[in-house]
Design a protein around this motif. Structure first.
Motif, PDB file in Angstrom:
ATOM      1  N   ALA A 115       0.835  -1.205   0.000  1.00 40.81           N
ATOM      2  CA  ALA A 115       0.000   0.000   0.000  1.00 40.81           C
ATOM      3  C   ALA A 115       0.871   1.256   0.000  1.00 40.81           C
ATOM      4  CB  ALA A 115      -0.931  -0.002   1.210  1.00 40.81           C
ATOM      5  N   SER A 116       1.980   1.210   0.727  1.00 43.51           N
ATOM      6  CA  SER A 116       2.917   2.339   0.736  1.00 43.51           C
ATOM      7  C   SER A 116       3.584   2.500  -0.627  1.00 43.51           C
ATOM      8  CB  SER A 116       3.982   2.120   1.818  1.00 43.51           C
ATOM      9  OG  SER A 116       3.400   2.087   3.104  1.00 43.51           O
ATOM     10  N   VAL A 117       3.903   1.360  -1.259  1.00 40.55           N
ATOM     11  CA  VAL A 117       4.486   1.411  -2.604  1.00 40.55           C
ATOM     12  C   VAL A 117       3.493   2.027  -3.585  1.00 40.55           C
ATOM     13  CG1 VAL A 117       5.329   0.013  -4.539  1.00 40.55           C
ATOM     14  CG2 VAL A 117       6.010  -0.555  -2.196  1.00 40.55           C
ATOM     15  N   GLN A 118       2.229   1.613  -3.490  1.00 43.10           N
ATOM     16  CA  GLN A 118       1.198   2.167  -4.369  1.00 43.10           C
ATOM     17  C   GLN A 118       1.083   3.677  -4.191  1.00 43.10           C
ATOM     18  OE1 GLN A 118      -1.893  -0.595  -2.933  1.00 43.10           O
ATOM     19  NE2 GLN A 118      -2.309  -1.119  -5.054  1.00 43.10           N
ATOM     20  N   SER A 119       1.160   4.131  -2.936  1.00 44.43           N
ATOM     21  CA  SER A 119       1.070   5.573  -2.664  1.00 44.43           C
ATOM     22  C   SER A 119       2.255   6.325  -3.276  1.00 44.43           C
ATOM     23  CB  SER A 119       1.034   5.804  -1.148  1.00 44.43           C
ATOM     24  OG  SER A 119       1.009   7.175  -0.844  1.00 44.43           O
ATOM     25  N   SER A 120       3.455   5.749  -3.164  1.00 44.56           N
ATOM     26  CA  SER A 120       4.647   6.394  -3.726  1.00 44.56           C
ATOM     27  C   SER A 120       4.565   6.462  -5.242  1.00 44.56           C
ATOM     28  CB  SER A 120       5.899   5.622  -3.296  1.00 44.56           C
ATOM     29  OG  SER A 120       7.068   6.226  -3.828  1.00 44.56           O
ATOM     30  N   LEU A 121       4.153   5.354  -5.873  1.00 37.52           N
ATOM     31  CA  LEU A 121       4.053   5.330  -7.335  1.00 37.52           C
ATOM     32  C   LEU A 121       2.948   6.265  -7.828  1.00 37.52           C
ATOM     33  CD1 LEU A 121       4.546   1.502  -7.985  1.00 37.52           C
ATOM     34  CD2 LEU A 121       6.160   3.349  -8.502  1.00 37.52           C
ATOM     35  N   ALA A 122       1.866   6.376  -7.056  1.00 40.56           N
ATOM     36  CA  ALA A 122       0.796   7.312  -7.432  1.00 40.56           C
ATOM     37  C   ALA A 122       1.315   8.745  -7.404  1.00 40.56           C
ATOM     38  CB  ALA A 122      -0.400   7.155  -6.491  1.00 40.56           C
ATOM     39  N   ALA A 123       2.170   9.058  -6.421  1.00 39.33           N
ATOM     40  CA  ALA A 123       2.790  10.388  -6.371  1.00 39.33           C
ATOM     41  C   ALA A 123       3.680  10.608  -7.587  1.00 39.33           C
ATOM     42  CB  ALA A 123       3.592  10.540  -5.084  1.00 39.33           C
ATOM     43  N   GLY A 124       4.399   9.556  -7.996  1.00 37.49           N
ATOM     44  CA  GLY A 124       5.232   9.663  -9.198  1.00 37.49           C
ATOM     45  C   GLY A 124       4.405   9.907 -10.441  1.00 37.49           C
ATOM     46  N   VAL A 180       8.492  -3.691  -2.582  1.00 34.54           N
ATOM     47  CA  VAL A 180       8.759  -3.861  -1.150  1.00 34.54           C
ATOM     48  C   VAL A 180      10.224  -4.183  -0.871  1.00 34.54           C
ATOM     49  CG1 VAL A 180       6.401  -4.526  -0.585  1.00 34.54           C
ATOM     50  CG2 VAL A 180       8.033  -6.278  -1.295  1.00 34.54           C
ATOM     51  N   SER A 181      11.007  -4.425  -1.916  1.00 35.52           N
ATOM     52  CA  SER A 181      12.439  -4.678  -1.739  1.00 35.52           C
ATOM     53  C   SER A 181      13.244  -3.383  -1.686  1.00 35.52           C
ATOM     54  CB  SER A 181      12.960  -5.562  -2.887  1.00 35.52           C
ATOM     55  OG  SER A 181      12.305  -6.807  -2.901  1.00 35.52           O
ATOM     56  N   GLY A 182      12.580  -2.256  -1.932  1.00 33.47           N
ATOM     57  CA  GLY A 182      13.273  -0.975  -1.873  1.00 33.47           C
ATOM     58  C   GLY A 182      13.778  -0.473  -3.204  1.00 33.47           C
ATOM     59  N   THR A 183      13.452  -1.171  -4.296  1.00 29.55           N
ATOM     60  CA  THR A 183      13.827  -0.690  -5.626  1.00 29.55           C
ATOM     61  C   THR A 183      13.133   0.645  -5.899  1.00 29.55           C
ATOM     62  OG1 THR A 183      13.989  -2.970  -6.403  1.00 29.55           O
ATOM     63  CG2 THR A 183      13.855  -1.262  -8.090  1.00 29.55           C
ATOM     64  N   THR A 184      13.810   1.547  -6.584  1.00 27.30           N
ATOM     65  CA  THR A 184      13.242   2.866  -6.845  1.00 27.30           C
ATOM     66  C   THR A 184      13.192   3.170  -8.339  1.00 27.30           C
ATOM     67  OG1 THR A 184      15.403   3.947  -6.613  1.00 27.30           O
ATOM     68  CG2 THR A 184      14.029   3.786  -4.635  1.00 27.30           C
ATOM     69  N   GLY A 237       0.742  -0.247 -12.261  1.00 25.27           N
ATOM     70  CA  GLY A 237      -0.257  -1.210 -12.713  1.00 25.27           C
ATOM     71  C   GLY A 237       0.088  -2.619 -12.270  1.00 25.27           C
ATOM     72  N   PHE A 238       1.384  -2.960 -12.364  1.00 25.94           N
ATOM     73  CA  PHE A 238       1.819  -4.284 -11.929  1.00 25.94           C
ATOM     74  C   PHE A 238       1.613  -4.473 -10.433  1.00 25.94           C
ATOM     75  CE2 PHE A 238       5.337  -6.777 -10.065  1.00 25.94           C
ATOM     76  CZ  PHE A 238       4.974  -8.030 -10.540  1.00 25.94           C
ATOM     77  N   VAL A 239       1.971  -3.457  -9.648  1.00 28.01           N
ATOM     78  CA  VAL A 239       1.806  -3.556  -8.193  1.00 28.01           C
ATOM     79  C   VAL A 239       0.322  -3.654  -7.827  1.00 28.01           C
ATOM     80  CG1 VAL A 239       2.097  -2.316  -6.006  1.00 28.01           C
ATOM     81  CG2 VAL A 239       3.973  -2.395  -7.656  1.00 28.01           C
ATOM     82  N   ASP A 240      -0.517  -2.900  -8.518  1.00 29.21           N
ATOM     83  CA  ASP A 240      -1.969  -2.984  -8.268  1.00 29.21           C
ATOM     84  C   ASP A 240      -2.468  -4.410  -8.522  1.00 29.21           C
ATOM     85  OD1 ASP A 240      -2.029  -0.314  -7.661  1.00 29.21           O
ATOM     86  OD2 ASP A 240      -2.797   0.335  -9.596  1.00 29.21           O
ATOM     87  N   ASP A 241      -2.038  -5.004  -9.627  1.00 28.43           N
ATOM     88  CA  ASP A 241      -2.441  -6.384  -9.939  1.00 28.43           C
ATOM     89  C   ASP A 241      -1.886  -7.363  -8.904  1.00 28.43           C
ATOM     90  OD1 ASP A 241      -3.765  -5.498 -12.179  1.00 28.43           O
ATOM     91  OD2 ASP A 241      -2.135  -5.990 -13.573  1.00 28.43           O
ATOM     92  N   LEU A 242      -0.657  -7.105  -8.472  1.00 27.75           N
ATOM     93  CA  LEU A 242      -0.020  -7.981  -7.490  1.00 27.75           C
ATOM     94  C   LEU A 242      -0.768  -7.928  -6.156  1.00 27.75           C
ATOM     95  CD1 LEU A 242       2.415  -9.849  -7.106  1.00 27.75           C
ATOM     96  CD2 LEU A 242       3.722  -7.867  -6.323  1.00 27.75           C
ATOM     97  N   VAL A 243      -1.174  -6.740  -5.747  1.00 22.57           N
ATOM     98  CA  VAL A 243      -1.923  -6.598  -4.494  1.00 22.57           C
ATOM     99  C   VAL A 243      -3.268  -7.300  -4.595  1.00 22.57           C
ATOM    100  CG1 VAL A 243      -3.100  -4.933  -2.993  1.00 22.57           C
ATOM    101  CG2 VAL A 243      -0.776  -4.481  -3.769  1.00 22.57           C
ATOM    102  N   ASP A 244      -3.945  -7.136  -5.735  1.00 23.08           N
ATOM    103  CA  ASP A 244      -5.236  -7.806  -5.930  1.00 23.08           C
ATOM    104  C   ASP A 244      -5.077  -9.321  -5.841  1.00 23.08           C
ATOM    105  OD1 ASP A 244      -6.490  -5.390  -6.244  1.00 23.08           O
ATOM    106  OD2 ASP A 244      -6.507  -5.454  -8.442  1.00 23.08           O
ATOM    107  N   ALA A 245      -4.045  -9.848  -6.489  1.00 22.06           N
ATOM    108  CA  ALA A 245      -3.806 -11.292  -6.463  1.00 22.06           C
ATOM    109  C   ALA A 245      -3.474 -11.767  -5.047  1.00 22.06           C
ATOM    110  CB  ALA A 245      -2.674 -11.656  -7.418  1.00 22.06           C
TER     111      ALA A 245
END
Length: 277
Positions: A62-71, A153-157, A220-228
């Motif tokens: 969820a934190s990753v999704q928030s960061s990517l949404a800001a991007g 979640v591994s910290g990749t940016t 988009g990938f993270v959103d799909d991953l969270v849904d799965a």
């Protein structure tokens, strides 16, 4: 079975059965009320531990999704500003062409110069207003700026990067061009500076578009991953509420029958009194 007033075997059997039914009824009621077949460690310690780990991952995502949404937001704002600036540069080209007319009077030339300065001022406004969540990729010094966003979640940016501060470039270009554009002979030299700025804006637009696309694809990938992941968690701990409701009704009927059986069994010793009448 002997007839005894000390031990009511029938009542003991009925009571034992009732205890079992009440225990099952409590478990089923909990599943119906919570919607989980594994709501806590008491239901299934191993499954609950696995589920808690998955829930932790979902929170991290969820934190990753928030960061990517800001991007995504910063990329879209920056792209919109660059598009507006590119359009204004086209308008300024037209003004420069007008200024190349050697038949203009001084008053007419002043009008075109003032119009051009207004367009330059609007470019400056676009640059300063291209801000999202306190970040601006255009309104920087000549070295530009970089903003990073968490991609997993591994910290990749992933980054949005402006290699050149557009604000400083606009200032340099138009200070040396517009203010010195006082005669038709200045057209060629003015166009050199303007063309260089246009090339910079187009380059930045392509750069930001490519970086924004990477962020959008990752989001988009993270959103799909969270849904799965949520689906997997549901399969692990969610209760089949329809089936549990049917079981609940069945247990309630069995509970009533056992209560009646216990009542009958408790009345049985009284029949022994009739032997003494």
């Amino acid at each position: 079975m002997p007839n005894s007033v000390n031990t009511n075997v029938g009542a003991l059997v009925a009571l034992s059965s009732l205890r079992g039914i009440n225990s099952e009824l409590d478990k089923t009621s909990k599943r119906v009320q919570t919607g989980f077949k594994v709501a806590d460690a008491s239901d299934d310690a191993a499954v609950f531990a696995v589920a808690q780990g998955i829930r932790g991952n979902i929170k991290a995502y969820a934190s990753v999704q928030s960061s990517l949404a800001a991007g995504e937001g910063l990329g879209q704002v920056t792209a919109a500003a660059l598009t507006g600036i590119s359009n204004l540069i086209g308008d300024i080209k037209a003004k420069f062409a007008n200024l190349a007319d050697g038949s203009l009077t001084t008053a007419q030339r002043d009008v075109y110069v003032n119009d051009t300065k207004q367009l330059v001022s609007q470019i400056t406004n676009y640059i300063t207003q291209a801000t999202y969540n306190g970040k601006n990729l255009l309104n920087t010094d000549a070295t530009g700026t970089t903003v990073t966003f968490v991609a997993d979640v591994s910290g990749t940016t992933l980054t949005l990067q402006s290699n050149t501060g557009l604000a400083s470039q606009v200032s340099v270009t138009f200070t040396s061009v517009v203010n010195q554009y006082t005669a038709a002979a200045n057209y060629s030299s003015a166009m050199v500076g303007l063309t260089a700025l246009e090339s910079l804006v187009n380059s930045l637009s392509a750069q930001i578009a490519a970086q924004s696309r990477s962020i959008s694809l990752q989001k988009g990938f993270v959103d799909d991953l969270v849904d799965a992941t949520k689906k997997g968690l549901g399969a692990l701990v969610d209760a089949d509420v329809a089936a549990e409701s049917a079981t609940l009704q069945s247990l309630q009927v069995r509970q009533q029958l056992n209560i009646q059986a216990l009542s009958i069994a408790n009345q049985q010793p009284n029949t022994l009194l009739s032997l003494f009448r």
